[in-house]
Design a protein around this motif. Structure first.
Motif, mmCIF file in Angstrom:
data_model
loop_
_atom_site.group_PDB
_atom_site.id
_atom_site.type_symbol
_atom_site.label_atom_id
_atom_site.label_comp_id
_atom_site.label_asym_id
_atom_site.label_seq_id
_atom_site.Cartn_x
_atom_site.Cartn_y
_atom_site.Cartn_z
ATOM 1 N N ASP A 247 0.735 -1.103 -0.137
ATOM 2 C CA ASP A 247 -0.082 0.077 -0.062
ATOM 3 C C ASP A 247 1.003 1.410 0.060
ATOM 4 O OD1 ASP A 247 -2.313 1.353 0.067
ATOM 5 O OD2 ASP A 247 -2.446 1.439 2.213
ATOM 6 N N GLY A 248 0.461 2.458 -0.487
ATOM 7 C CA GLY A 248 1.101 3.672 -0.791
ATOM 8 C C GLY A 248 0.116 4.964 -0.484
ATOM 9 N N LEU A 262 4.721 4.077 2.480
ATOM 10 C CA LEU A 262 4.770 2.928 1.689
ATOM 11 C C LEU A 262 4.870 1.537 2.686
ATOM 12 C CD1 LEU A 262 7.280 3.685 -0.778
ATOM 13 C CD2 LEU A 262 4.838 3.407 -1.407
ATOM 14 N N SER A 263 3.938 0.608 2.648
ATOM 15 C CA SER A 263 4.005 -0.374 3.461
ATOM 16 C C SER A 263 3.624 -1.581 3.009
ATOM 17 C CB SER A 263 2.759 -0.145 4.590
ATOM 18 O OG SER A 263 1.534 -0.219 4.111
ATOM 19 N N TRP A 264 4.019 -2.937 3.521
ATOM 20 C CA TRP A 264 3.657 -4.354 2.956
ATOM 21 C C TRP A 264 4.047 -5.017 4.089
ATOM 22 C CZ3 TRP A 264 7.950 -0.941 2.532
ATOM 23 C CH2 TRP A 264 9.100 -1.453 2.945
ATOM 24 N N ALA A 265 3.225 -6.517 3.801
ATOM 25 C CA ALA A 265 3.684 -7.390 4.884
ATOM 26 C C ALA A 265 5.127 -7.807 5.116
ATOM 27 C CB ALA A 265 2.817 -8.712 4.520
ATOM 28 N N PRO A 266 5.569 -7.477 6.430
ATOM 29 C CA PRO A 266 7.081 -7.921 6.421
ATOM 30 C C PRO A 266 7.532 -9.337 5.688
ATOM 31 C CG PRO A 266 6.128 -7.295 8.493
ATOM 32 C CD PRO A 266 4.830 -7.348 7.541
ATOM 33 N N ALA A 267 8.549 -9.188 5.005
ATOM 34 C CA ALA A 267 9.168 -10.274 4.026
ATOM 35 C C ALA A 267 10.182 -11.167 5.038
ATOM 36 C CB ALA A 267 9.594 -9.894 2.641
ATOM 37 N N TYR A 340 18.662 -9.304 -7.701
ATOM 38 C CA TYR A 340 17.521 -10.371 -8.242
ATOM 39 C C TYR A 340 16.449 -9.553 -7.737
ATOM 40 C CZ TYR A 340 21.104 -14.125 -9.091
ATOM 41 O OH TYR A 340 21.933 -15.025 -9.552
ATOM 42 N N LEU A 341 15.281 -9.272 -8.384
ATOM 43 C CA LEU A 341 14.384 -8.308 -8.219
ATOM 44 C C LEU A 341 13.041 -8.762 -8.694
ATOM 45 C CD1 LEU A 341 13.497 -5.855 -10.365
ATOM 46 C CD2 LEU A 341 15.803 -5.857 -10.145
ATOM 47 N N THR A 342 11.898 -8.338 -8.002
ATOM 48 C CA THR A 342 10.453 -8.494 -8.557
ATOM 49 C C THR A 342 10.195 -7.030 -8.205
ATOM 50 O OG1 THR A 342 10.078 -10.789 -7.902
ATOM 51 C CG2 THR A 342 8.081 -9.208 -8.170
ATOM 52 N N ARG A 343 9.580 -6.575 -9.318
ATOM 53 C CA ARG A 343 9.160 -5.121 -9.543
ATOM 54 C C ARG A 343 7.604 -4.937 -8.987
ATOM 55 N NH1 ARG A 343 11.929 -1.350 -11.951
ATOM 56 N NH2 ARG A 343 13.150 -3.025 -13.207
ATOM 57 N N HIS A 344 7.280 -3.832 -8.378
ATOM 58 C CA HIS A 344 5.981 -3.483 -7.922
ATOM 59 C C HIS A 344 5.263 -2.325 -8.360
ATOM 60 C CE1 HIS A 344 7.446 -7.066 -5.175
ATOM 61 N NE2 HIS A 344 6.129 -7.211 -4.975
ATOM 62 N N TRP A 345 4.352 -2.276 -8.723
ATOM 63 C CA TRP A 345 3.637 -1.037 -9.011
ATOM 64 C C TRP A 345 2.860 -0.779 -8.258
ATOM 65 C CZ3 TRP A 345 6.807 0.726 -12.682
ATOM 66 C CH2 TRP A 345 7.186 0.087 -13.746
ATOM 67 N N VAL A 346 2.601 0.711 -7.671
ATOM 68 C CA VAL A 346 2.053 0.986 -6.342
ATOM 69 C C VAL A 346 1.115 2.308 -6.724
ATOM 70 C CG1 VAL A 346 2.047 1.826 -4.027
ATOM 71 C CG2 VAL A 346 4.102 0.561 -4.955
ATOM 72 N N ASN A 347 -0.183 2.023 -6.617
ATOM 73 C CA ASN A 347 -0.886 3.064 -6.759
ATOM 74 C C ASN A 347 -1.246 3.927 -5.449
ATOM 75 O OD1 ASN A 347 -2.111 2.263 -9.214
ATOM 76 N ND2 ASN A 347 -3.437 0.653 -8.150
ATOM 77 N N LEU A 348 -0.918 5.316 -5.545
ATOM 78 C CA LEU A 348 -0.834 6.145 -4.607
ATOM 79 C C LEU A 348 -2.133 6.880 -4.200
ATOM 80 C CD1 LEU A 348 2.829 7.814 -5.134
ATOM 81 C CD2 LEU A 348 2.193 5.768 -3.680
#
Length: 348
Positions: A247-248, A262-267, A340-348
């Motif tokens: 979320d953003g 910005l926030s996310w479930a801790p990985a 090594y990455l996974t890209r995320h698009w964030v709706n603000l």
């Protein structure tokens, strides 16, 4: 001849024999392999020839002039000679041996000469892409950040002085001088390995850009990166998974931002969340904010001071987040960063 004189002559003759024995033993030892011992080990394990007192081999022993004429060869038991011989025999002495990338480390921008990215689209099935750019010197546009905090740094490109007109093969550096522009390696090649199979990608012969679609399924990937005389290896590792509950929120507006949350479930530990926010594309130039935080933290905030300078002309151009596993490799030319990455698009 009295008894004391006879004893003295016997001692001198015995010393001469001992020295001759040491020289003969040293000459023979030149044919022995160096192995894995150090120069100090080689000297410590020398044994006295039979019948010779150990103290006659002490470093301060001096042979009579008649035994060591000026035309004699240098003593092969000299520590410097032994060190050179052992150094030549050790495979690790090769200056071009592969460099193993270090997991969890990043390059300083002022030292970075290459960026390699292995990207996943996420989802099932995921697609994977590789891209790389490798150069022979760091980019002179990068300097120290103007602002920084625990997670973020703001870099502003304003040369310290007005550069004179630079030549076509030069750039105006951050210190206001014209310097040679870094040259892209046109011979770069990159091999991706997974589950016993591999794919190799080569740089464009004109631009040096290296990229392509990886068809290997994973879940782990190892890399071998070759450019010029250098090779970097990256141990097999997984691309980080998609972040959950992302979320953003942007406070203020795109034209006048005051805060980005910005926030996310801790990985799981071992990965990071990263964002690169460039200045508006109409302004161009290497002015930007970068933020990096452990993925375990679950949150990231960027303050107004690091956002407002980017939001000029048509506003802020936030690019989303990346869930990244970082590696770095120090080479004689500078530092190469691997992501090594996974890209995320964030709706603000």
């Amino acid at each position: 001849m009295n008894g004391s004189e006879m004893t003295r002559r016997r001692q001198v003759f015995g010393a001469m024999l001992a020295v001759c024995g040491v020289l003969a033993w040293s000459a023979c030892s030149e044919d022995e392999p160096g192995g894995d011992v150090s120069p100090g080990d080689a000297i410590e394990t020398l044994d006295a020839p039979d019948g010779v007192a150990p103290d006659t081999l002490a470093p301060d022993s001096v042979a009579p002039e008649s035994v060591a004429p000026e035309t004699s060869e240098p003593d092969s038991a000299d520590p410097e000679v032994i060190a050179d011989t052992i150094g030549d025999a050790i495979p690790d002495a090769d200056p071009h041996r592969p460099i193993v990338a270090v997991a969890g480390d990043r390059c300083e921008l002022t030292e970075r000469v290459g960026l390699v990215q292995l990207e996943s689209t996420g989802g099932e099935p995921a697609s994977h892409w590789i891209s790389a750019a490798l150069e022979d010197a760091p980019n002179p546009w990068y300097g120290e950040p103007e602002l920084s905090d625990a997670s973020c740094a703001f870099f502003r490109f304003v040369p310290e002085g007005a550069c004179p007109p630079c030549d076509a093969d030069e750039l105006c550096a951050i210190d206001g001088t014209c310097v040679r522009a870094p040259a892209r390696f046109l011979d770069a090649a990159l091999t991706v390995t997974s589950d016993g199979s591999d794919e190799t990608f080569v740089a464009d012969p004109v631009t040096g850009d290296l990229w392509g679609s990886v068809t290997l399924a994973g879940p782990t990937f190892a890399l071998a990166i070759r450019f010029g005389e250098h090779t970097i290896t990256v141990p097999a590792a997984a691309i980080p998974a998609t972040l959950d509950a992302l979320d953003g929120t942007l406070e203020g507006s795109y034209e006048a931002p005051t805060r980005l949350d910005l926030s996310w479930a801790p990985a799981p530990a071992g990965t990071h969340v990263f964002t690169h926010i460039p200045i508006n594309h109409h302004a161009a130039g290497p002015t930007f904010t970068e933020c990096t935080t452990p993925a375990t933290s679950g949150a990231l905030s960027v303050g107004e001071a690091m956002l407002a300078p980017l939001a000029i002309i048509t506003g802020l151009e936030f690019q989303g987040l990346e869930h990244v596993r970082f590696f770095s490799a120090e080479t004689p030319l500078g530092c190469v960063e691997i992501r090594y990455l996974t890209r995320h698009w964030v709706n603000l």
